[in-house]
Design a protein around this motif. Structure first.
Motif, mmCIF file in Angstrom:
data_model
loop_
_atom_site.group_PDB
_atom_site.id
_atom_site.type_symbol
_atom_site.label_atom_id
_atom_site.label_comp_id
_atom_site.label_asym_id
_atom_site.label_seq_id
_atom_site.Cartn_x
_atom_site.Cartn_y
_atom_site.Cartn_z
ATOM 1 N N GLY A 189 0.798 -1.221 0.000
ATOM 2 C CA GLY A 189 0.000 0.000 0.000
ATOM 3 C C GLY A 189 0.826 1.263 0.000
ATOM 4 N N TYR A 190 2.129 1.155 0.362
ATOM 5 C CA TYR A 190 2.997 2.330 0.443
ATOM 6 C C TYR A 190 4.248 2.199 -0.422
ATOM 7 C CZ TYR A 190 0.004 3.572 4.363
ATOM 8 O OH TYR A 190 -1.082 3.891 5.137
ATOM 9 N N GLY A 191 4.438 1.007 -1.004
ATOM 10 C CA GLY A 191 5.590 0.813 -1.875
ATOM 11 C C GLY A 191 6.900 0.908 -1.117
ATOM 12 N N LEU A 192 7.905 1.437 -1.774
ATOM 13 C CA LEU A 192 9.224 1.586 -1.160
ATOM 14 C C LEU A 192 9.175 2.742 -0.168
ATOM 15 C CD1 LEU A 192 11.271 0.926 -4.370
ATOM 16 C CD2 LEU A 192 11.404 -0.430 -2.283
ATOM 17 N N LEU A 193 9.401 2.399 1.088
ATOM 18 C CA LEU A 193 9.150 3.326 2.199
ATOM 19 C C LEU A 193 10.399 3.521 3.040
ATOM 20 C CD1 LEU A 193 7.135 4.780 4.228
ATOM 21 C CD2 LEU A 193 6.782 2.523 5.229
ATOM 22 N N THR A 194 10.658 4.766 3.410
ATOM 23 C CA THR A 194 11.724 5.098 4.360
ATOM 24 C C THR A 194 11.115 5.822 5.552
ATOM 25 O OG1 THR A 194 13.564 5.217 2.789
ATOM 26 C CG2 THR A 194 13.754 6.542 4.751
ATOM 27 N N VAL A 195 11.491 5.396 6.747
ATOM 28 C CA VAL A 195 11.048 6.064 7.979
ATOM 29 C C VAL A 195 12.289 6.513 8.732
ATOM 30 C CG1 VAL A 195 9.764 5.844 10.140
ATOM 31 C CG2 VAL A 195 8.985 4.618 8.088
ATOM 32 N N ILE A 196 12.286 7.776 9.173
ATOM 33 C CA ILE A 196 13.438 8.350 9.877
ATOM 34 C C ILE A 196 13.029 8.771 11.272
ATOM 35 C CG2 ILE A 196 15.128 10.232 9.885
ATOM 36 C CD1 ILE A 196 15.062 10.194 6.875
ATOM 37 N N ASP A 197 13.823 8.365 12.247
ATOM 38 C CA ASP A 197 13.620 8.769 13.639
ATOM 39 C C ASP A 197 14.416 10.047 13.897
ATOM 40 O OD1 ASP A 197 13.221 8.797 16.468
ATOM 41 O OD2 ASP A 197 15.194 7.858 16.680
ATOM 42 N N HIS A 198 13.717 11.075 14.403
ATOM 43 C CA HIS A 198 14.365 12.358 14.692
ATOM 44 C C HIS A 198 14.587 12.578 16.184
ATOM 45 C CE1 HIS A 198 13.853 13.472 10.494
ATOM 46 N NE2 HIS A 198 12.577 13.143 10.587
ATOM 47 N N GLY A 199 14.221 11.595 16.993
ATOM 48 C CA GLY A 199 14.390 11.721 18.430
ATOM 49 C C GLY A 199 13.164 12.291 19.114
ATOM 50 N N SER A 200 13.068 12.074 20.413
ATOM 51 C CA SER A 200 11.954 12.599 21.236
ATOM 52 C C SER A 200 10.592 12.151 20.716
ATOM 53 C CB SER A 200 12.004 14.134 21.308
ATOM 54 O OG SER A 200 13.219 14.552 21.870
ATOM 55 N N GLY A 201 10.515 10.988 20.082
ATOM 56 C CA GLY A 201 9.242 10.447 19.604
ATOM 57 C C GLY A 201 8.806 10.931 18.243
ATOM 58 N N TYR A 202 9.606 11.755 17.590
ATOM 59 C CA TYR A 202 9.241 12.291 16.270
ATOM 60 C C TYR A 202 9.779 11.391 15.157
ATOM 61 C CZ TYR A 202 7.686 16.705 18.348
ATOM 62 O OH TYR A 202 7.021 17.663 19.073
ATOM 63 N N MET A 203 8.918 11.134 14.160
ATOM 64 C CA MET A 203 9.298 10.357 12.985
ATOM 65 C C MET A 203 8.786 11.056 11.728
ATOM 66 S SD MET A 203 8.327 6.430 13.952
ATOM 67 C CE MET A 203 8.977 5.582 15.396
ATOM 68 N N SER A 204 9.503 10.869 10.635
ATOM 69 C CA SER A 204 9.000 11.308 9.327
ATOM 70 C C SER A 204 8.985 10.097 8.403
ATOM 71 C CB SER A 204 9.859 12.433 8.745
ATOM 72 O OG SER A 204 11.219 12.036 8.615
ATOM 73 N N LEU A 205 7.995 10.074 7.512
ATOM 74 C CA LEU A 205 7.737 8.916 6.670
ATOM 75 C C LEU A 205 7.674 9.353 5.208
ATOM 76 C CD1 LEU A 205 5.064 6.215 7.395
ATOM 77 C CD2 LEU A 205 4.987 7.415 5.219
ATOM 78 N N TYR A 206 8.345 8.595 4.320
ATOM 79 C CA TYR A 206 8.440 8.947 2.897
ATOM 80 C C TYR A 206 8.095 7.696 2.083
ATOM 81 C CZ TYR A 206 11.445 12.301 5.356
ATOM 82 O OH TYR A 206 11.959 13.215 6.249
ATOM 83 N N ALA A 207 6.971 7.719 1.335
ATOM 84 C CA ALA A 207 6.477 6.503 0.677
ATOM 85 C C ALA A 207 6.340 6.678 -0.833
ATOM 86 C CB ALA A 207 5.133 6.103 1.278
ATOM 87 N N HIS A 208 6.138 5.531 -1.515
ATOM 88 C CA HIS A 208 5.950 5.424 -2.974
ATOM 89 C C HIS A 208 7.205 5.818 -3.758
ATOM 90 C CE1 HIS A 208 1.772 4.567 -2.270
ATOM 91 N NE2 HIS A 208 1.544 5.741 -1.724
ATOM 92 N N ASN A 209 8.390 5.603 -3.158
ATOM 93 C CA ASN A 209 9.635 5.980 -3.835
ATOM 94 C C ASN A 209 9.974 5.019 -4.975
ATOM 95 O OD1 ASN A 209 10.621 8.229 -1.996
ATOM 96 N ND2 ASN A 209 10.308 6.571 -0.531
#
Length: 395
Positions: A326-346
């Motif tokens: 459903g999201y294809g090639l996905l990267t998830v990055i941890d930025h600390g303190s519970g924050y994450m960013s998500l990049y999908a369909h690459n």
């Protein structure tokens, strides 16, 4: 009187016979009617049983079709994953080749400039040595011999000998320099030729990878067409999207459970409206708008051309780098303190799990993996599992 009685008795007997006959006739008539009704009921029951059997067969056939369709769709979705991964592999190779091509071309240009400088230095050395040789020839060796045989002017002889020694040393020094220049020029020329051959080899590999990329892309197009031919109802589409969203949440929850916070990652709490978007493009779907049924967009879908670089919004650590349904090639990055960013369909992923990334560093290339019908990037920001509106963080 007796005749009357006899006649009455006969009439009574006759009446009884008639009544009996009528009863018998009635019985004879009633039995076939009941038999016919029983036959009709039996036929009706058989007909109902036949219809019920047909319905049950139809239900079984429909269930079998649904099973086969789901099985076929699951197979096609697996094929889509394989197609996306094949494209990612080829694209990553092409990206590396293009980088090597640029570096090789820069090295060739550098070697060409160095070769030019060495050629100029060689020409200067040749000119200087030629002048020294002409000067030595003009002076002549007989003067040096004459001075050695002349015993009357010893001081002048000593000065002249020192002068000739100085000239010889200078000439030897220039000859040594000339040898070094010649050797360097030879090495640079060989390296220059090697780099040109390497460049030509890279160009051949690039053509091969381009052909493989087109083949993988055509295969993916065929798979998507087969998937689109299997029309889903609104409820089926809703269930599909819900399952994909739950799949993503489960994956992120597992990551959060095993993630160890790093001291030097401070999160995004102080960076509202200060972050740059991960890719330049138009927002096709905004955060919070309707997606399907009661489902809302948890992030934003940004339209962008294929192979455009996707950059991380802030420094962090890659905690997921793979294909997800459903999201294809996905990267998830941890930025600390519970924050994450998500990049999908690459189209391809440039970083692996555990890699540290800095703000603005390329982490992927824009694609349409996971069944996206046009190229773009799906982007989310989360804090402790809760989705946040990216527009409140990116300027």
């Amino acid at each position: 009187m007796r005749s009357f009685i006899h006649s009455h008795f006969l009439n009574k007997q006759l009446l009884q016979i008639v009544i009996t006959s009528l009863i018998m006739l009635s019985l004879l008539y009633t039995y076939p009617v009941k038999a016919a009704k029983n036959n009709d009921n039996e036929n009706a029951q058989q007909l109902h049983r036949a219809k019920l059997s047909d319905v049950q067969k139809a239900i079984a056939e429909q269930e079998s079709n649904i099973f086969d369709t789901n099985k076929q769709r699951s197979s096609l979705e697996q094929q889509l994953k394989n197609d996306d991964l094949a494209i990612a592999k080829v694209t990553k190779a092409i990206n590396k080749i293009e980088l090597d091509l640029r570096n090789t071309q820069q090295e060739i240009n550098k070697l060409a400039a160095e070769k030019t400088q060495l050629t100029i230095a060689k020409q200067k050395q040749e000119t200087l040595l030629a002048q020294q040789l002409r000067s030595a020839y003009t002076t002549g060796q007989h003067d040096y011999l004459k001075l050695l045989l002349n015993q009357d002017q010893s001081e002048k002889i000593q000065r002249t000998i020192s002068y000739y020694q100085y000239l010889n040393q200078a000439r030897i020094k220039e000859i040594d320099k000339f040898k070094v220049i010649i050797e360097q020029l030879s090495n640079v020329t060989i390296e220059h030729q090697n780099q040109i051959e390497h460049l030509n080899q890279l160009k051949v590999e690039q053509l091969q990878q381009d052909a493989e990329f087109r083949a993988s892309k055509n295969q993916r197009k065929t798979t998507l067409q087969q998937l689109s031919n299997q029309l889903l109802s609104s409820q089926q589409q809703l269930n599909k999207l819900k399952a994909e969203e739950n799949n993503l949440n489960q994956a992120l929850n597992k990551l959060a459970a095993i993630l160890q916070a790093e001291i030097d990652l401070t999160g995004l709490s102080k960076l509202k409206r200060k972050l740059s978007w991960p890719v330049k493009g138009n927002i096709l779907h905004s955060f919070g708008t309707n997606k399907q049924g009661y489902l809302k967009w948890k992030g934003v879908l940004i339209g962008a051309p294929l192979s455009r670089q996707v950059q991380t919004i802030h420094n962090g650590t890659v905690i997921f780098s793979d294909w997800l349904k459903g999201y294809g090639l996905l990267t998830v990055i941890d930025h600390g303190s519970g924050y994450m960013s998500l990049y999908a369909h690459n189209q391809t992923l440039l970083k692996s799990v555990g890699d540290r990334v800095e703000t603005g560093e390329p982490i992927a290339l824009v694609g349409q993996s996971g069944g996206l019908d046009q190229s773009g990037l799906y982007f989310e920001i989360r804090h402790r599992g809760k989705v946040l509106n990216p527009k409140l963080w990116c300027k």
